[in-house]
Design an enzyme around this catalytic site. Structure first.
Site, mmCIF file in Angstrom:
data_model
loop_
_atom_site.group_PDB
_atom_site.id
_atom_site.type_symbol
_atom_site.label_atom_id
_atom_site.label_comp_id
_atom_site.label_asym_id
_atom_site.label_seq_id
_atom_site.Cartn_x
_atom_site.Cartn_y
_atom_site.Cartn_z
ATOM 1 N N CYS A 84 -103.931 -44.736 74.519
ATOM 2 C CA CYS A 84 -103.146 -44.066 75.975
ATOM 3 C C CYS A 84 -103.550 -42.766 75.976
ATOM 4 C CB CYS A 84 -101.810 -44.433 76.030
ATOM 5 S SG CYS A 84 -101.206 -45.978 75.782
ATOM 6 N N PHE A 87 -93.462 -46.067 79.829
ATOM 7 C CA PHE A 87 -93.627 -44.992 78.755
ATOM 8 C C PHE A 87 -93.626 -45.468 77.540
ATOM 9 C CE2 PHE A 87 -91.942 -43.767 82.644
ATOM 10 C CZ PHE A 87 -92.682 -42.713 83.262
ATOM 11 N N LEU A 88 -93.612 -46.735 77.161
ATOM 12 C CA LEU A 88 -93.185 -47.163 75.789
ATOM 13 C C LEU A 88 -94.286 -46.785 74.827
ATOM 14 C CD1 LEU A 88 -95.307 -49.851 74.690
ATOM 15 C CD2 LEU A 88 -93.912 -51.128 76.157
ATOM 16 N N ARG A 89 -93.653 -46.408 73.583
ATOM 17 C CA ARG A 89 -94.674 -45.892 72.391
ATOM 18 C C ARG A 89 -94.763 -46.974 71.623
ATOM 19 N NH1 ARG A 89 -90.148 -42.368 69.970
ATOM 20 N NH2 ARG A 89 -88.917 -43.989 70.930
ATOM 21 N N GLU A 90 -96.053 -47.288 70.853
ATOM 22 C CA GLU A 90 -96.257 -48.359 69.882
ATOM 23 C C GLU A 90 -95.290 -47.913 68.621
ATOM 24 O OE1 GLU A 90 -100.332 -48.897 69.292
ATOM 25 O OE2 GLU A 90 -100.770 -49.026 71.278
HETATM 26 C C1 UDX Z 1 -98.013 -42.719 74.059
HETATM 27 C C2 UDX Z 1 -97.082 -41.888 74.865
HETATM 28 O O1 UDX Z 1 -95.927 -41.341 73.752
HETATM 29 C C3 UDX Z 1 -96.059 -43.177 75.556
HETATM 30 O O2 UDX Z 1 -94.975 -42.722 76.287
HETATM 31 C C4 UDX Z 1 -97.088 -43.996 76.588
HETATM 32 O O3 UDX Z 1 -96.543 -44.820 77.020
HETATM 33 C C5 UDX Z 1 -98.239 -44.269 75.858
HETATM 34 O O4 UDX Z 1 -98.821 -43.252 75.104
HETATM 35 P P1 UDX Z 1 -98.551 -43.989 71.833
HETATM 36 O O5 UDX Z 1 -99.981 -44.220 72.090
HETATM 37 O O6 UDX Z 1 -97.782 -45.421 71.113
HETATM 38 O O7 UDX Z 1 -97.674 -43.571 73.181
HETATM 39 O O8 UDX Z 1 -98.305 -42.688 70.637
HETATM 40 P P2 UDX Z 1 -97.500 -41.618 70.493
HETATM 41 O O9 UDX Z 1 -96.574 -41.502 69.589
HETATM 42 O O10 UDX Z 1 -97.430 -40.765 72.012
HETATM 43 O O11 UDX Z 1 -98.778 -40.728 69.467
HETATM 44 C C6 UDX Z 1 -100.062 -40.405 70.027
HETATM 45 C C7 UDX Z 1 -100.809 -39.599 69.090
HETATM 46 O O12 UDX Z 1 -100.260 -38.412 68.777
HETATM 47 C C8 UDX Z 1 -100.719 -40.582 67.756
HETATM 48 O O13 UDX Z 1 -102.054 -40.387 67.314
HETATM 49 C C9 UDX Z 1 -99.950 -39.456 66.737
HETATM 50 O O14 UDX Z 1 -100.129 -39.575 65.493
HETATM 51 C C10 UDX Z 1 -100.117 -38.121 67.649
HETATM 52 N N1 UDX Z 1 -99.301 -37.172 67.385
HETATM 53 C C11 UDX Z 1 -97.919 -37.339 67.946
HETATM 54 C C12 UDX Z 1 -99.413 -35.969 66.762
HETATM 55 O O15 UDX Z 1 -100.563 -35.614 66.251
HETATM 56 N N2 UDX Z 1 -98.505 -34.961 66.788
HETATM 57 C C13 UDX Z 1 -97.145 -35.045 67.055
HETATM 58 O O16 UDX Z 1 -96.658 -34.175 67.152
HETATM 59 C C14 UDX Z 1 -97.168 -36.305 67.749
#
Ligand code: UDX
Length: 440
Positions: free
Chosen positions: A265, A154-157
């Site tokens: 993702c 579930f890691l986030r970048e």
């Molecule tokens: C995501 C999941 O959070 C993570 O648990 C999974 O393992 C992989 O996919 P990640 O892709 O690193 O992680 O990004 P995340 O922090 O989830 O953000 C995704 C996108 O949503 C980004 O483009 C971010 O800008 C956007 N976002 C996030 C919003 O537009 N609004 C928000 O409130 C939160």
């Protein structure tokens, strides 16, 4: 401590390998790309992730982390094998491309001559683990001595190290409690800190991952749909999100309205989930994901339309400064990035687009031809007719609108992330607008 291998050195694999070695395990990491392996061996991380390079250097020095391109090496040096390869979207459909997973498992199986546990971490369509389990048993010399555990990641970048060392939860899809215990032992440090462990079957473990990402994507598109409603009625989406977020059943996180989600993702996972649900006869039930996706994509069109209006109807010959290229801050990942998508649309429609990003410019330099890449943040504003804030790097919140006002042609900024200080920019003579906040 365990002897483990990590197969695939993308975002997930490198972080997992480095963090597991940091915890004291002996780790051998494999990739079929020899160039990538050489880079990692020399201490360089092939992408931007805070804290990871330092940890790679430390673990290389410790001797607990080695790299290889050989599956024979991996089988000889480890008995727990983490499969961390990518499952991107297919080019011609919404489904996941499983070729890397299939190939990694097939090549590994050939070399498994003694009992081993294979741990799947890649995000896969439900039903994959059951199939891979049968293949491992039938193709490995060790036969039924090879066990499979499904352990989604579930890691986030941007927070990859923290999320790997201190996960919110550990999910283990297993066929025996002994297998669950052996993999749980690898994560003993996190479990000792109180991280909850969910031991379940393969299908549940696979679905947990896609359900989590579908829920997060839904939250973002939900708030973005209300941002449009806020624009139509004069309501303020940020205050609305704060107010509903106080309800602990809803929660405030992932309710930041703006240009929407991107990355490697969320977009592809909701599409792959819908494709798999359709195969399973649940197309109608999962139709809602089409709308989640469509709402998300329309955010990008909204910004382009706003830009055209701000530029009096024509982009030709106009200079637009785009702040941000990565899909989120603290990352150089431009996969399905809303910021880059918008920049590209504007450039393709005739605007002169100057784009800045604190980390992603080197990646961009090989992938784009009609964007001007600006290393220097302040000079990216020179001669600009319009500024778009599209990725919320902290550097952009620290900008001085007074000083920048002298560089631009017109003091107009659209904040696609709804985080810049209105009073600060307005008092410096800028027209600042947002998505879903009054005055836009
Ligand atoms: C995501 C999941 O959070 C993570 O648990 C999974 O393992 C992989 O996919 P990640 O892709 O690193 O992680 O990004 P995340 O922090 O989830 O953000 C995704 C996108 O949503 C980004 O483009 C971010 O800008 C956007 N976002 C996030 C919003 O537009 N609004 C928000 O409130 C939160």
């Amino acid at each position: 401590m365990a002897k483990i291998s990590v197969i695939g050195t993308g975002y997930l694999g490198v972080t997992h390998a480095v963090c597991m070695a940091h915890l004291g395990h002996d780790v051998i990491a494999l990739d079929t790309n020899a160039e990538k392996i050489a880079m990692l061996q020399s201490g360089q991380v092939p992408f931007h992730e805070p804290g990871l390079t330092e940890l790679l250097e430390d673990t290389l020095k410790s001797g607990r982390l080695t790299f290889t391109t050989s599956f024979a090496d991996v089988a000889a040096n480890a008995d727990i094998h983490f499969v961390c390869v990518g499952t991107p979207q297919q080019v011609d459909s919404n489904a996941a491309n499983m070729s890397q997973v299939n190939s990694a498992v097939a090549q590994l199986a050939e070399h498994l001559a003694s009992p081993a546990i294979v741990v799947g971490k890649s995000t896969v369509p439900v039903g994959t683990a059951q199939r891979l389990h049968s293949e491992l048993v039938s193709k490995s010399p060790a036969g039924s001595g090879v066990h499979l555990v499904w352990n989604p990641e579930f890691l986030r970048e941007g927070f990859a190290v923290q999320d790997t060392l201190h996960p919110d939860r550990i999910v283990l899809g297993v066929t025996s409690s002994e297998d669950a215990q052996r993999v749980a032992d690898v994560y003993a440090a996190a479990i000792d800190e109180g991280t909850p462990v969910v031991v379940t079957d393969y299908a549940t473990a696979e679905l947990v991952k896609v359900a989590a990402n579908a829920f997060l994507a839904t939250k973002i598109s939900f708030i973005n749909a209300f941002a449009d409603l806020a624009d139509a009625t004069g309501a303020d989406i940020t205050q609305l999100a704060d107010a509903i977020g106080h309800d602990t059943r809803i929660g405030r996180r992932f309710l930041n309205a703006g240009v929407g989600f991107g990355g490697g993702c969320l977009p592809k996972d909701i599409r792959a989930l819908q494709a798999r649900a359709t195969e399973l006869g649940l197309a109608d039930t999962f139709e809602f994901l089409t709308h989640i996706d469509a709402i998300n994509q329309s955010r990008r069109d909204t910004i382009v339309e706003r830009a055209v209006i701000a530029l009096d109807g024509s982009l030709h010959g106009k200079t637009v400064t785009v702040l941000g290229a990565a899909f989120k801050p603290d990352s150089d990942d431009i996969r399905d990035s809303p910021a880059l998508h918008i920049a590209q649309e504007l450039a393709d429609a005739g605007a002169i687009v100057k784009i800045h990003d604190p980390a992603a410019l080197p990646v961009l330099s090989t992938k784009t031809h009609n964007l001007q890449l600006c290393e220097d943040l302040e000079s990216a504003f020179d001669n600009s007719d319009l500024v778009l804030h599209l990725t919320e790097w902290k550097e952009y919140r620290a900008l001085d609108p007074n000083a920048l006002g002298d560089r631009v042609k017109s003091r107009i900024i659209i904040d696609g992330r709804n985080v810049l200080d209105r009073d600060l920019w307005s008092s410096a003579g800028w027209s600042i607008s947002y998505l879903g906040r009054p005055g836009s």
